[in-house]
Scaffold this motif. Structure first.
Motif, PDB file in Angstrom:
ATOM      1  N   ASP A  54     -30.790 -44.740  12.078  1.00  0.00           N
ATOM      2  CA  ASP A  54     -32.004 -45.543  12.209  1.00  0.00           C
ATOM      3  C   ASP A  54     -32.139 -46.190  13.582  1.00  0.00           C
ATOM      4  N   PHE A  55     -31.043 -46.273  14.341  1.00  0.00           N
ATOM      5  CA  PHE A  55     -31.071 -46.902  15.660  1.00  0.00           C
ATOM      6  C   PHE A  55     -31.178 -45.887  16.795  1.00  0.00           C
ATOM      7  N   TYR A  56     -31.222 -44.586  16.509  1.00  0.00           N
ATOM      8  CA  TYR A  56     -31.442 -43.595  17.558  1.00  0.00           C
ATOM      9  C   TYR A  56     -32.893 -43.714  18.028  1.00  0.00           C
ATOM     10  N   GLY A  57     -33.061 -44.178  19.258  1.00  0.00           N
ATOM     11  CA  GLY A  57     -34.419 -44.390  19.733  1.00  0.00           C
ATOM     12  C   GLY A  57     -35.121 -45.502  18.990  1.00  0.00           C
ATOM     13  N   SER A  58     -34.339 -46.402  18.372  1.00  0.00           N
ATOM     14  CA  SER A  58     -34.910 -47.525  17.600  1.00  0.00           C
ATOM     15  C   SER A  58     -35.957 -47.041  16.595  1.00  0.00           C
ATOM     16  N   GLY A  59     -35.604 -46.005  15.865  1.00  0.00           N
ATOM     17  CA  GLY A  59     -36.483 -45.465  14.834  1.00  0.00           C
ATOM     18  C   GLY A  59     -37.198 -44.189  15.230  1.00  0.00           C
ATOM     19  N   HIS A  60     -37.263 -43.898  16.516  1.00  0.00           N
ATOM     20  CA  HIS A  60     -37.985 -42.710  16.972  1.00  0.00           C
ATOM     21  C   HIS A  60     -37.409 -41.425  16.395  1.00  0.00           C
ATOM     22  N   ASN A  61     -36.076 -41.347  16.314  1.00  0.00           N
ATOM     23  CA  ASN A  61     -35.447 -40.120  15.863  1.00  0.00           C
ATOM     24  C   ASN A  61     -35.807 -39.794  14.420  1.00  0.00           C
ATOM     25  N   GLU A  62     -35.855 -40.812  13.582  1.00  0.00           N
ATOM     26  CA  GLU A  62     -36.239 -40.584  12.188  1.00  0.00           C
ATOM     27  C   GLU A  62     -37.685 -40.102  12.098  1.00  0.00           C
ATOM     28  N   MET A  63     -38.557 -40.686  12.892  1.00  0.00           N
ATOM     29  CA  MET A  63     -39.955 -40.257  12.860  1.00  0.00           C
ATOM     30  C   MET A  63     -40.117 -38.851  13.422  1.00  0.00           C
ATOM     31  N   LEU A  64     -39.323 -38.490  14.420  1.00  0.00           N
ATOM     32  CA  LEU A  64     -39.366 -37.132  14.949  1.00  0.00           C
ATOM     33  C   LEU A  64     -38.941 -36.128  13.879  1.00  0.00           C
ATOM     34  N   ILE A  65     -37.885 -36.454  13.145  1.00  0.00           N
ATOM     35  CA  ILE A  65     -37.439 -35.570  12.075  1.00  0.00           C
ATOM     36  C   ILE A  65     -38.496 -35.471  10.974  1.00  0.00           C
ATOM     37  N   ARG A  66     -39.115 -36.597  10.654  1.00  0.00           N
ATOM     38  CA  ARG A  66     -40.217 -36.571   9.687  1.00  0.00           C
ATOM     39  C   ARG A  66     -41.291 -35.578  10.129  1.00  0.00           C
ATOM     40  N   ASP A  67     -41.684 -35.646  11.387  1.00  0.00           N
ATOM     41  CA  ASP A  67     -42.727 -34.749  11.881  1.00  0.00           C
ATOM     42  C   ASP A  67     -42.266 -33.295  11.829  1.00  0.00           C
ATOM     43  N   ALA A  68     -40.992 -33.067  12.163  1.00  0.00           N
ATOM     44  CA  ALA A  68     -40.477 -31.702  12.154  1.00  0.00           C
ATOM     45  C   ALA A  68     -40.429 -31.118  10.752  1.00  0.00           C
ATOM     46  N   LEU A  69     -40.226 -31.976   9.745  1.00  0.00           N
ATOM     47  CA  LEU A  69     -40.073 -31.493   8.369  1.00  0.00           C
ATOM     48  C   LEU A  69     -41.389 -31.425   7.598  1.00  0.00           C
ATOM     49  N   ARG A  70     -42.475 -31.853   8.214  1.00  0.00           N
ATOM     50  CA  ARG A  70     -43.754 -31.872   7.486  1.00  0.00           C
ATOM     51  C   ARG A  70     -44.136 -30.496   6.955  1.00  0.00           C
ATOM     52  N   SER A  71     -43.820 -29.461   7.704  1.00  0.00           N
ATOM     53  CA  SER A  71     -44.198 -28.105   7.294  1.00  0.00           C
ATOM     54  C   SER A  71     -43.063 -27.382   6.580  1.00  0.00           C
ATOM     55  N   ARG A  72     -42.008 -28.117   6.246  1.00  0.00           N
ATOM     56  CA  ARG A  72     -40.843 -27.489   5.620  1.00  0.00           C
ATOM     57  C   ARG A  72     -40.571 -28.093   4.252  1.00  0.00           C
ATOM     58  N   ASP A  73     -39.695 -27.428   3.495  1.00  0.00           N
ATOM     59  CA  ASP A  73     -39.314 -27.892   2.169  1.00  0.00           C
ATOM     60  C   ASP A  73     -38.232 -28.961   2.301  1.00  0.00           C
ATOM     61  N   ARG A  74     -38.589 -30.212   2.055  1.00  0.00           N
ATOM     62  CA  ARG A  74     -37.646 -31.322   2.200  1.00  0.00           C
ATOM     63  C   ARG A  74     -36.386 -31.111   1.374  1.00  0.00           C
ATOM     64  N   ASP A  75     -36.511 -30.519   0.209  1.00  0.00           N
ATOM     65  CA  ASP A  75     -35.365 -30.365  -0.687  1.00  0.00           C
ATOM     66  C   ASP A  75     -34.360 -29.329  -0.197  1.00  0.00           C
ATOM     67  N   GLN A  76     -34.707 -28.577   0.837  1.00  0.00           N
ATOM     68  CA  GLN A  76     -33.776 -27.609   1.406  1.00  0.00           C
ATOM     69  C   GLN A  76     -32.978 -28.186   2.569  1.00  0.00           C
ATOM     70  N   VAL A  77     -33.207 -29.477   2.852  1.00  0.00           N
ATOM     71  CA  VAL A  77     -32.562 -30.129   3.984  1.00  0.00           C
ATOM     72  C   VAL A  77     -31.702 -31.294   3.491  1.00  0.00           C
ATOM     73  N   VAL A  78     -30.489 -31.398   4.011  1.00  0.00           N
ATOM     74  CA  VAL A  78     -29.604 -32.525   3.732  1.00  0.00           C
ATOM     75  C   VAL A  78     -29.701 -33.482   4.915  1.00  0.00           C
ATOM     76  N   LEU A  79     -30.283 -34.653   4.680  1.00  0.00           N
ATOM     77  CA  LEU A  79     -30.457 -35.651   5.730  1.00  0.00           C
ATOM     78  C   LEU A  79     -29.324 -36.676   5.664  1.00  0.00           C
ATOM     79  N   SER A  80     -28.573 -36.766   6.739  1.00  0.00           N
ATOM     80  CA  SER A  80     -27.474 -37.723   6.861  1.00  0.00           C
ATOM     81  C   SER A  80     -27.915 -38.819   7.818  1.00  0.00           C
ATOM     82  N   VAL A  81     -27.864 -40.065   7.367  1.00  0.00           N
ATOM     83  CA  VAL A  81     -28.383 -41.189   8.162  1.00  0.00           C
ATOM     84  C   VAL A  81     -27.313 -42.275   8.309  1.00  0.00           C
TER      85      VAL A  81
END
Length: 333
Positions: A54-81
Motif C-alpha cells: 500500500d506504500f509503493y508510490g503511496s497507493g499508486h501501485n495498487e491503483m496501477l494494478i487495479r487498472d491493469a486487471l480491469r480487463s482480466r479475471d480477478r480470480d485468476q490472480v493472487v494479489l499479495s499486499v
C-alpha cells in the motif's frame, strides 16, 4: 508456466511471481502505459502472483494494478499486499514504529481494497514489525479479516525464526517474504529451515539484488533522484566495483549455459526448493521476457557448483540495506 504451492496452507501460484514496486517507486521514473503492458504480458505468460504494497508510490501501485486487471479475471490472480510502512507527502519514509496494530490493520486494508477495486486480498502481510506491538496482535487482527472474507491468507516479511514461530501459533502462515539472492543468503542459516519446519513457503524478493545481478548494470550508470540504490551500500564506490566483478564471473558461467546473467541468478534462487517462489521486478516487457525465460533453465549439480564458485556465499561487498534500515528489521536481530 509451472506452478508451486506456498507452504502447506497457502495458494498455488506460478513458479515465478511479478514484483510491481518499481512500476511506481524507488527505482526512478517508470512509464505507466508500459507498466500496465508488462503486467498484461506477465499474465499472458502464465504468471498468477503479483506482489505490491500500500506504500509503493503511496497507493499508486495498487491503483496501477487495479487498472491493469480491469480487463482480466480477478480470480485468476493472487494479489499479495504488504502494509505498515509510513510516508510523508514528499515520499520520504517515516521512522518506525510502523502501522501494524490491530486498528491499523483494518484501516489500511479498507483503503487497499478500495484502491485495488476488489473485495479481498489473497495474501496480506506486515512489511515490517513494530517493537511495541506483539506479532500475535498483528496476526490476530489479520486473522479476523480472514474470518470476515477480506483476506484469504496471512504472510509475513523479513521476520526472524522466533517471530515466525510465534505468528504460526496464532494462525497458519502461507509464506515469508524475504530478500534472497546469490548476494543475499542470510535466510539460509536459521530462518529458511524454520519456515520449512513450520510448512511456510518463501516468496523471494531482490533475486537480482536490485539490478546488480541483472547483467545490465555498470559503474557509470547515473541514478535519478529518489532511487533507493543511491543509498544502498552495495552500489557505492569500492563495494560496487567488487560486486560487479562477481557479476562478470557469473557472466562467464551464464555464457556457457547460453543464458543471461539475470536468468542464471533467478534460476539459482528457484533451484533452492519447490517451496520458494522468486519475484521478478521487471518494469518493461523486454526485461520481463528475459526474466521469465529463467523458468525454463534447468541447472545441473555441476552448473550449481560453477555458479556458487563464481559468487560464493558471503562474497557480497556491503550490506543489503543501509544501517538505519537494518536496525529496524526483525530478521536482522
Amino acid at each position: 508456466m509451472r506452478a508451486r504451492t506456498l507452504g502447506s496452507t497457502g495458494p498455488t501460484v506460478s513458479a515465478l511471481g511479478l514484483g510491481a514496486m518499481g512500476m511506481s517507486d524507488l527505482y526512478g521514473p517508470a512509464d505507466e502505459a508500459e507498466s500496465i503492458a508488462t503486467v498484461h504480458a506477465a499474465l499472458d505468460a502464465g504468471v498468477t502472483l503479483i506482489d505490491t504494497a500500500d506504500f509503493y508510490g503511496s497507493g499508486h501501485n495498487e491503483m496501477l494494478i487495479r487498472d491493469a486487471l480491469r480487463s482480466r479475471d480477478r480470480d485468476q490472480v493472487v494479489l499479495s499486499v504488504k502494509f505498515g510502512s509510513r510516508r510523508d507527502p514528499s515520499g520520504a519514509f517515516q521512522p518506525v514504529p510502523t502501522d501494524v496494530d490491530p486498528s491499523a490493520v483494518k484501516d489500511r486494508l479498507a483503503f487497499t481494497l478500495r484502491r485495488l477495486g476488489t473485495d479481498h486480498v489473497d495474501i496480506y502481510r506486515p512489511a515490517r514489525l513494530n517493537p511495541n506491538v506483539p506479532i500475535e496482535d498483528t496476526v490476530g487482527a489479520i486473522a479476523e479479516m480472514v474470518q470476515a472474507g477480506h483476506v484469504r491468507h496471512i504472510g509475513l516479511s523479513e521476520v526472524g525464526a522466533q517471530t515466525l514461530r510465534r505468528a504460526a501459533d496464532v494462525h497458519p502462515i502461507s509464506d515469508l517474504q524475504f530478500e534472497y539472492s546469490l548476494l543475499s543468503r542470510g535466510i539460509e542459516a536459521e530462518i529458511l529451515p524454520t519456515a520449512r519446519e513450520l510448512g511456510i513457503g518463501v516468496t523471494a524478493y531482490g533475486v537480482l539484488s536490485r539490478g546488480l545481478l541483472s547483467g545490465h548494470w555498470s559503474a557509470e550508470r547515473e541514478l535519478t533522484a529518489g532511487d533507493f540504490r543511491g543509498i544502498s551500500p552495495r552500489f557505492q564506490g569500492d563495494n560496487l566495483a567488487a560486486n560487479l566483478a562477481l557479476v562478470e564471473a557469473l557472466r562467464q558461467v551464464a555464457e556457457g549455459l547460453k543464458a543471461s546473467v539475470a536468468q542464471v541468478a533467478i534460476a539459482w534462487v528457484a533451484s533452492r526448493g519447490e517451496d520458494i517462489v522468486p519475484l521478478v521486478g521487471a518494469r518493461r516487457r523486454d526485461r520481463l521476457a528475459e526474466s521469465l525465460a529463467a523458468a525454463d533453465l534447468v541447472l545441473s549439480p555441476a552448473d550449481l557448483t560453477a555458479i556458487e564458485q563464481a559468487v560464493p556465499a558471503g562474497s557480497a561487498s556491503g550490506t543489503r540495506y543501509a544501517e538505519v534500515f537494518l536496525k529496524t528489521m526483525d530478521s536482522e536481530r
